[in-house]
Each structure stands twice: as structure tokens, then as C-alpha cells.
Motif scaffolding. Structure first.
Motif, PDB file in Angstrom:
ATOM      1  N   LEU A  75       0.724  -1.319  -0.003  1.00  0.00           N
ATOM      2  CA  LEU A  75       0.111  -0.005   0.048  1.00  0.00           C
ATOM      3  C   LEU A  75       0.750   1.382  -0.079  1.00  0.00           C
ATOM      4  O   LEU A  75       0.512   2.250  -0.015  1.00  0.00           O
ATOM      5  CB  LEU A  75      -1.104   0.126   1.261  1.00  0.00           C
ATOM      6  N   ASP A  76       2.208   0.939  -0.031  1.00  0.00           N
ATOM      7  CA  ASP A  76       2.990   2.231   0.035  1.00  0.00           C
ATOM      8  C   ASP A  76       2.562   3.358  -0.921  1.00  0.00           C
ATOM      9  O   ASP A  76       2.830   4.758  -0.705  1.00  0.00           O
ATOM     10  CB  ASP A  76       4.611   1.687   0.018  1.00  0.00           C
ATOM     11  N   ALA A  77       2.511   3.002  -2.195  1.00  0.00           N
ATOM     12  CA  ALA A  77       2.412   3.893  -3.227  1.00  0.00           C
ATOM     13  C   ALA A  77       1.123   4.631  -3.126  1.00  0.00           C
ATOM     14  O   ALA A  77       1.124   5.863  -3.290  1.00  0.00           O
ATOM     15  CB  ALA A  77       2.402   3.376  -4.670  1.00  0.00           C
ATOM     16  N   GLU A  78       0.126   3.914  -2.720  1.00  0.00           N
ATOM     17  CA  GLU A  78      -1.327   4.804  -2.500  1.00  0.00           C
ATOM     18  C   GLU A  78      -1.496   5.438  -1.101  1.00  0.00           C
ATOM     19  O   GLU A  78      -2.341   6.302  -1.027  1.00  0.00           O
ATOM     20  CB  GLU A  78      -2.359   3.628  -2.808  1.00  0.00           C
ATOM     21  N   ALA A  79      -0.881   5.129  -0.262  1.00  0.00           N
ATOM     22  CA  ALA A  79      -1.236   5.148   1.021  1.00  0.00           C
ATOM     23  C   ALA A  79      -0.352   6.636   1.323  1.00  0.00           C
ATOM     24  O   ALA A  79       0.553   7.083   1.953  1.00  0.00           O
ATOM     25  CB  ALA A  79      -0.800   4.501   2.246  1.00  0.00           C
ATOM     26  N   GLN A  80      -1.040   7.601   0.623  1.00  0.00           N
ATOM     27  CA  GLN A  80      -0.359   9.101   0.771  1.00  0.00           C
ATOM     28  C   GLN A  80      -1.345   9.805   1.789  1.00  0.00           C
ATOM     29  O   GLN A  80      -2.459   9.862   1.784  1.00  0.00           O
ATOM     30  CB  GLN A  80      -0.350   9.564  -0.468  1.00  0.00           C
ATOM     31  N   PRO A  81      -0.719  11.116   2.244  1.00  0.00           N
ATOM     32  CA  PRO A  81      -1.529  11.892   3.029  1.00  0.00           C
ATOM     33  C   PRO A  81      -2.668  12.502   2.215  1.00  0.00           C
ATOM     34  O   PRO A  81      -2.569  13.159   1.168  1.00  0.00           O
ATOM     35  CB  PRO A  81      -0.544  13.175   3.185  1.00  0.00           C
TER      36      PRO A  81
END
Length: 719
Positions: A75-81
């Protein structure tokens, strides 16, 4: 008007002190101390910034904080502030920042920020899902929401429910249009009628941030004038936000903006558009495709890029007060935005509220008014009918229509439509004893008894039960008289008096937007008056005592605002426009209407409230609930030393037709209300104390027999 850049050198220090304090406090709360890294049991974590701070969608005060979750590598790429997420909450899966675990199951939330470390001592649960990669919560919107929550003693999650519309996947998949280049600076147009009107537009077009309270001239030019200030702001390369009281006003400004600037330069945000269209328009604003927004109350949170101007029309209208927790008012939210974004501010109305007068008196905003010659040329002739006139008038006693009003209607119908404003909708909303004038009350719930069209029996306005054999408990009388006659009954009487003239009604059930310029009688409740083509030839403002006699601090101000709103739709005096108000002519609001001086009335009201310590000079909160709950809350809350508690006093049962109004006690349940007052500058401390006390009670979950109470900061009714 005044320029924020000139007054405070761009630092925002010219803003109202309490607004600045809330903004600074929201920034301070975002600064969370860091601690040593912790581990997470499970799959691989994100290599950089593996901890996500999440605001969960649980609008309870004792959970009004961020929760830490681990970010899985997938989820690193989508889990943005700013994105929406789903998380496991409670049962050891999530955590409260003070270590407390509560709740359970998957719930929605917003990812606020990504950090490298957490100060939680145990293992973190992972983000369960990124609902959408669309970033909907910006830092600016988060800061505004936090400031609103702090001001109104509410939770951040509740404010964000008001600020961010529900998601529509189909709307997110549609690309937003490319932004248009800034338009040309519009002409001054009808702003030339106002002193400093041209200077206000020039300041906006040059990138300045003027702040003004605008007392609009009567007539329909106000929507075009709002369009011009929006156009001037867009010409400077910045965005603009306009908040209006209802959909009819939005439609007028929407049409004026389209006519002035063309299609595609502004978005319309109203509930009538439907969830998908509204979210699509909101996304266009969030993505920067559109720089101007026009909408109703919920649009006050619209995420406009590079905000250069906020506009609020008719701030005294009840619809600007949000009924859902924490019940913010659009005026106060836009004041916070003006302080936070250092943008221009315009508060406009035909009338003038006490809060608007205070902004001018403190020097935070400057008046934007027309000369007396311009006012006299645009306003209709106002005449009065008082109690003495009614007592000597045989026609008034027989038909409830004074001779002066009768003549005004007759003369007006020769020239065009005539507006008749009636304070109440329905047929005969309130009845009283004909002998002693005691209000007729229901024997079952003490609600007001109302007349019914074509039926002899009375009906309770609260519980709905009929009463066929009423008698007065005070004097034993059996005869009834109408306290206030409703719009339908008035239309029926006027139809008999003028049988050849069409009669139209406009009210809650059916609100007319416009009416033709042909002769007709238009009976309307306050706020539902349609616009007549070419203006009304005359207007009657009936039963003025019913609005002035309300036991409310704002009764006079509200009555004057409603009268002026109706009279502003009438032709100027030079074109034969006449207004007749049936109210005692010596009363201050009536005199203000005759002179067309709402600003003077508001200034005098502000002076009196300052002497008495009433809002808006002081800050006030209401605590209501069952007597034992109110007493327990007042005993537990740690109020500022300057706070003064008024009451508690019993609250009347105000439920209507089985549905409970916001803040009203349930039918048959005895409630009390206490008012807490603090001097200027201590409103933030009062809100913080109330929020802490409510959070402590919610955290205990009612242990020990505690009874829930309702807390409202800045209650609209303190009568």
C-alpha cells in the motif's frame, strides 16, 4: 474595506484575535513529538515512512486524536496523506495516542501524514485498505477543520463529515477539465453606486485582500455585483468562494457568473445536485480545475486553490447555521478562512446583523455602503399602520386588512403584482381565548392548538390530536380568536376581497422562484418571497407584532431583516413602489425600516448588547438536558475564572408534529438549559473547557448513572 496585506504585513495579525488563536492552536496540535522506532508483526513494511497517522471516522470527543498504523509495502504508493483509508479499530489492532484501546471492526478514516516513527510501545496494526488514491484532505482543509472543531467544542471527525462529501467512484474516474486562464478584469458596473465600490474591485483585481461589510441597495443587482467581485478575484489569478442561504440565491449568482465570465469558470455546490454530481464538482475544485465556487452552507469548506476572496450573502439567515455537530455558522467558518488564508472577505446583505456591525466597529472590516441619496432613490416608500390606527379602523377590525393597506393593494394592482408577507404558513397556526387572550393549549401535551381548513375541530401542533370541545382553563370561555393567521387563510381572505385578481402562494410546501409582472396577489411567508419581473408595485407586511413579540434577543433584528428582504423586491419610490407594514410605528425596527437604515439599527443593538454583556460582544454557550445531567456537567466542567453561569431554567417542549428539532427536548421530557458567558477574548478557553468536560463524560460511558447533555457554542436562540 481594508486590506489584510496593508494592515498586518502579510502575517495575518490583523485578523480577529480568537480566529488567530484557533489557527495557531491547530498548528501546535499537529506538531506531535517523535519517539524511537517500533516494529510490526506481519508482512513487509514500507521502506520509508512506515507509520501512518490516521483520523478515524468516530465523531466522539474522547477519541478526537490521531491513531498510528503500519503501512504495508503493497500500500506504500497509494497510502499518501489526504487519502481515504479503512483501518481495524480496537481489539488491539489500532490505538489511541494515549495508549487506550477502544472500539472494534473496520472503520473509515483519513490518512493525515506519514512518519518514520511511533511513540506507541506495542505492535501496530496495518492499514487494511486504501479506499481511493484520490487525496481529498489537504493540509489547509485539515487546519481549517481543526480550528472549527476547537471553536465549537466539537470533534475533528464531525467537522470533516461536513467538509468532505461522500465518495463517488464514478466521479473520481472522470477527469476534470483543464483550468482556464484568468479572465479580464470586469467593469465596475453597478458597484459605482457605492462609496469605495470601485476601489474594492480594483484591490481584488490587483491581488489585494480587502475586507468589507456590504449593505446592498434594494433591487436585483446584488447577484451581478457578487459576480463582478468574483471576476475581479479570478482576474488576479486567485480563487473565490461564495456562500448563499438557499438554492434560489445560488441559481441567481450562477446565472450572473455565467453571463459575466462564461461557462466553465465556476462550480456549483448544492445538495440539490445529487451526490455524484456534487462530488464531481467538488473534485474539480480540489484538483484546481475550477477556481470559483458558488454554493449553499456546505460549500463553506470547499477546497478552493489560492483562495483570494470569501463572500457570504445574508448572514442573518437561519440556513447558514449547520444543524449537525458541532453546528458551525458559515459566517464564523469564513472568518476563520479569511484569517488562515489571508484572503479578502465580503459580508453582504440588504440588512445588517449585529455581528456584521461588530466587524466594522472593531476595524477588522470597513463599511461598503451607498450614499443616502442613492438609498432614497432605490428604496420604496414605507408607511406604517399601528395599534392606534387599527383600533379606529372599522375595516381592519372586520377584515384584518387596514384601510391604508387596502388602498395600497388596490393602487398597486393597477400597476403590477402585490406582495403580501405573512409571518406564519398554514391556515390558522395559533389560537387564543377570545375573552382573556390566553393561548389555546392541548390537554394532552400542552402544545399549541391550531385551526384547520374546512374543519371545526382544533388540532394540536405537537402531538396531532384533535380537540373538539375546548374551553379556556383561565376564564372558562369557549370562544376562540386567531393569534396569527397563516398564509393560506390570508390568501383565501384576499381572494374574496379582490375576486378578479389571481392569488399565488409561496411557502415551505411550494416556493415560487419568480412571478410574472402582471397584476396578481402573491402571499408568501418570510424567506419564500418570489422575485417579480420588473419588481412588485406594492407590498404588505402583515402581523408585525408576531415577529417583534418573540421572546428572543434577535427578535427585532430578525424582523427588520425579513421586512427589508421583502421590501427590497418592491419598485423604487420614484416608480410608485409602496410598502405598508402593520406594526407599531414607534418601535425601533419599524423606524429603521421607514428610514431604510439597517446599519444604524445594528449599531445601536450592538451598543446595548455590549452594556448588557450579550453576544456577540461576549461569547456564550448553552448546556441543555435533563436537570440531573445539566447539574452534573456544571459541577464537573472547569470553566475559566471569568465565566458566568446563567440558570439553569426549564426549556419549553418544542417538538413539532412528532419530529424533534435540533437541540429541543423530546416530547414529554422535562429539560433545563444553562447559559455560560465569558468576556471577549475568552471564547477559546470556554470552548476548550466544555470540550474537555464532554470528552471526560463520554470516556466514562455513562458510568455512575450520568445523563447525556448537549453543548452548543454560540447558540442562535438565547431568549
Amino acid at each position: 474595506m481594508s486590506s489584510g496585506d496593508e494592515r498586518d504585513g502579510g502575517r495575518g495579525e490583523g485578523a480577529p484575535p480568537e480566529q488567530l488563536a484557533l489557527i495557531r492552536e491547530s498548528v501546535r496540535k499537529a506538531e506531535v513529538p517523535r519517539a524511537k522506532p517500533r516494529t510490526w508483526r506481519g508482512a513487509a513494511l514500507a521502506k520509508e515512512l512506515p507509520v501512518a497517522r490516521v483520523l478515524v471516522d468516530k465523531g466522539v470527543l474522547h477519541l478526537d486524536r490521531y491513531f498510528d498504523y503500519a503501512v504495508p509495502e503493497e500500500l506504500d504508493a497509494e497510502a499518501q496523506p489526504g487519502v481515504r483509508v479503512r483501518v481495524r479499530f480496537g481489539a488491539g489492532r489500532g490505538r489511541v495516542r494515549d495508549g487506550r484501546r477502544e472500539g472494534g471492526g473496520l472503520i473509515d478514516g483519513f490518512l493525515v501524514e506519514r512518519v518514520a516513527e511511533t511513540d506507541y510501545s506495542g505492535p501496530l496494526a496495518a492499514l487494511a485498505q486504501v479506499v481511493s488514491p484520490e487525496p481529498v484532505l489537504s493540509e489547509e482543509l485539515l487546519g481549517l477543520a481543526r480550528a472549527v472543531a476547537d471553536r465549537y467544542a466539537g470533534s475533528l471527525a464531525d467537522v470533516l463529515q461536513l467538509a468532505v462529501p461522500p465518495r463517488s467512484a464514478r466521479a473520481e474516474q472522470r477527469p476534470s477539465p483543464a483550468p482556464l486562464p484568468p479572465p479580464a478584469v470586469p467593469e465596475v458596473g453597478s458597484w459605482a453606486r457605492y462609496e469605495h465600490g470601485g476601489a474594492f474591485l480594483e484591490a481584488l483585481a490587483s491581488g489585494g485582500s480587502p475586507r468589507a461589510v456590504w449593505n446592498a441597495l434594494p433591487g436585483g443587482e446584488w447577484s451581478e455585483e457578487i459576480a463582478r467581485v468574483v471576476g475581479a478575484t479570478l482576474a488576479s489569478g486567485r480563487g473565490a468562494l461564495v456562500v448563499l442561504p438557499d438554492g434560489r440565491a445560488v441559481a441567481r449568482v450562477d446565472a450572473a457568473l455565467t453571463a459575466l465570465l462564461g461557462q466553465g469558470r465556476h462550480a456549483v455546490l448544492t445538495a440539490d445536485a445529487g451526490p455524484e454530481k456534487r462530488y464531481r464538482e467538488w473534485l474539480a475544485v480540489r484538483r484546481g480545475s475550477v477556481r470559483a465556487v458558488v454554493g449553499t452552507r456546505a460549500a463553506m469548506f470547499a477546497p478552493v486553490r489560492d483562495l483570494g476572496l470569501v463572500v457570504l450573502w445574508d448572514d442573518g439567515d437561519d440556513s447558514h447555521s449547520e444543524p449537525h455537530a458541532p453546528q458551525p455558522h458559515a459566517r464564523e467558518v469564513l472568518l476563520l478562512r479569511a484569517a488562515q488564508d489571508k484572503c479578502g472577505f465580503l459580508l453582504g446583505s440588504w440588512s445588517c446583523t449585529v455581528e456584521a456591525a461588530q466587524l466594522v466597529e472593531t476595524g477588522w472590516a470597513r463599511p461598503l455602503v451607498a450614499s443616502r441619496e442613492q438609498v432614497r432613490g432605490a428604496a420604496p416608500l414605507v408607511r406604517t399602520v399601528g395599534d392606534g390606527d387599527l383600533a379606529r379602523d372599522e375595516a381592519a377590525r372586520a377584515a384584518r386588512l387596514p384601510t391604508l393597506a387596502w388602498q395600497a393593494v388596490r393602487d398597486g394592482l393597477r400597476q403590477g403584482p402585490v406582495l403580501v408577507q405573512v409571518p406564519r404558513r398554514g391556515y390558522v397556526p395559533r389560537m387564543a381565548c377570545a375573552n382573556c387572550r390566553a393561548p389555546a393549549r392541548c390537554r394532552h401535551c400542552s402544545g399549541p392548538l391550531e385551526g384547520q381548513e374546512g374543519v371545526d375541530a382544533l388540532k394540536c401542533g405537537w402531538c396531532g390530536q384533535e380537540e373538539a370541545a375546548w374551553h379556556c382553563p383561565e376564564c372558562g370561555g369557549f370562544r376562540l380568536r386567531a393569534q396569527v393567521v397563516g398564509a393560506r387563510r390570508t390568501a383565501e381572505e384576499l381572494g374574496r376581497a379582490f375576486p378578479a385578481v389571481p392569488v399565488r402562494t409561496s411557502g415551505r410546501e411550494h416556493v415560487l422562484d419568480t412571478v410574472p409582472g402582471a397584476p396578481a396577489l402573491v402571499v408568501s411567508t418570510p424567506g419564500a418571497e418570489p422575485v417579480a419581473e420588473g419588481g412588485y408595485a406594492a407590498a404588505l407586511l402583515l402581523d408585525g407584532w408576531a415577529m417583534l413579540g418573540r421572546p428572543d434577543l434577535r427578535a427585532g433584528e430578525d424582523a427588520l431583516r425579513r421586512w427589508i428582504a421583502a421590501a427590497a423586491l418592491v419598485r423604487p419610490q420614484g416608480a410608485g413602489g409602496t410598502v405598508v407594514v402593520v406594526a407599531e410605528p414607534t418601535l425601533r425596527p419599524v423606524q429603521a425600516l421607514v428610514r431604510w437604515d439597517p446599519v444604524g439599527h445594528a449599531v445601536r443593538e450592538l451598543s446595548e448588547r455590549a452594556e448588557l454583556g450579550f453576544p456577540p460582544v461576549s461569547r456564550m454557550a448553552a448546556v441543555s438536558g435533563p436537570p440531573e445531567g445539566v447539574a452534573a456537567f456544571l459541577g464537573a466542567v472547569e470553566l475559566p475564572g471569568e465565566a458566568e453561569v446563567l440558570g439553569p431554567v426549564p426549556l419549553p417542549v418544542t417538538a413539532v408534529r412528532g419530529a424533534r428539532r435540533v437541540g429541543a427536548p423530546p416530547v414529554g421530557e422535562r429539560w433545563e438549559r444553562a447559559l455560560i458567558r465569558v468576556p471577549p477574548g475568552r471564547g477559546a478557553a470556554l470552548a476548550a473547557a466544555l470540550k474537555a468536560a464532554q470528552a471526560a463524560r463520554m470516556a466514562r460511558g455513562g458510568v455512575g448513572g450520568e445523563v447525556a447533555v448537549r453543548v452548543r457554542v454560540d447558540p442562535p436562540d438565547i431568549g
